[in-house]
Design a protein around this motif. Sequence first.
Motif, short mmCIF file in Angstrom:
data_model
loop_
_atom_site.label_atom_id
_atom_site.label_comp_id
_atom_site.label_asym_id
_atom_site.label_seq_id
_atom_site.Cartn_x
_atom_site.Cartn_y
_atom_site.Cartn_z
N LEU A 30 0.81 -1.21 0.00
CA LEU A 30 0.00 0.00 0.00
C LEU A 30 0.85 1.27 0.00
O LEU A 30 0.35 2.34 -0.35
CB LEU A 30 -0.92 0.01 1.24
CG LEU A 30 -1.94 -1.11 1.32
CD1 LEU A 30 -2.76 -0.99 2.61
CD2 LEU A 30 -2.87 -1.12 0.12
N TYR A 50 0.63 6.47 1.15
CA TYR A 50 0.05 5.25 1.71
C TYR A 50 -1.41 5.20 1.29
O TYR A 50 -2.19 6.09 1.65
CB TYR A 50 0.19 5.23 3.24
CG TYR A 50 -0.54 4.09 3.90
CD1 TYR A 50 -1.76 4.31 4.54
CD2 TYR A 50 -0.03 2.81 3.86
CE1 TYR A 50 -2.45 3.26 5.14
CE2 TYR A 50 -0.70 1.76 4.45
CZ TYR A 50 -1.92 1.99 5.09
OH TYR A 50 -2.59 0.95 5.67
N ASN A 51 -1.74 4.20 0.51
CA ASN A 51 -3.12 3.96 0.09
C ASN A 51 -3.76 5.23 -0.50
O ASN A 51 -4.93 5.54 -0.19
CB ASN A 51 -3.93 3.44 1.27
CG ASN A 51 -5.14 2.64 0.83
OD1 ASN A 51 -5.21 2.16 -0.30
ND2 ASN A 51 -6.11 2.49 1.72
N LEU A 72 -3.01 2.13 -6.99
CA LEU A 72 -1.80 2.20 -6.15
C LEU A 72 -0.52 2.51 -6.91
O LEU A 72 0.52 2.67 -6.25
CB LEU A 72 -1.62 0.92 -5.32
CG LEU A 72 -2.78 0.63 -4.35
CD1 LEU A 72 -2.53 -0.68 -3.61
CD2 LEU A 72 -2.95 1.77 -3.36
#
Lengths: 115, 109
Positions: A30, A50-51, A72
Amino acid sequence: DSGVTQTPKHLITATGQRVTLRCSPRSGDLSVYWYQQSLDQGLQFLIQYYNGEERAKGNILERFSAQQFPDLHSELNLSSLELGDSALYFCASSVDSESGGSEQFFGPGTRLTVL
Amino acid sequence: GQNIDQPTEMTATEGAIVQINCTYQTSGFNGLFWYQQHAGEAPTFLSYNVLDGLEEKGRFSSFLSRSKGYSYLLLKELQMKDSASYLCAVRDSNYQLIWGAGTKLIIKP
């Protein structure tokens, strides 16, 4: 093979131009990190996503920006390029979680040459 | 501020043993990583220490002392292919990796 892919492998451009570097993380990771490494220098952390959300910022210039998309993958945009921006740009990914981080796996890098 | 210190360069002989030291001062500690990087290539993960003591992985071992803010990477039975830079990185209280500048290891026959 770390499972992290980066394109292009090499990029040659002129001062003042704008380029986009692309990174696809390992399946399931992620977090995406971007690093700059100039010749015979250490790794300079630029930014982490992150994500889809920006999580941490390092020594990233205002001329540089990045984003992480819903699938992603991530892109690093470098604009108003200067000779000093010539470097290896690495992308790394890790599983991570909301509370912590794990080891990072690095892509092969994009070698940027600004003439 | 946060700081990681490693020697800039070391030289060793093929077949010998070398120890690369790393000292750190960071805001918090959540683990220490060692990576190997050959010139022009991506760093690759070697080892991870979060508790005091020695972690052994084949010819490579890594040691950690949290109270001293100190780690070392031990490479045994050196081979020419071990010529590379070795990067020490510490994960701080925000789970961010702080990177050392790396130690360039030169192996001579």
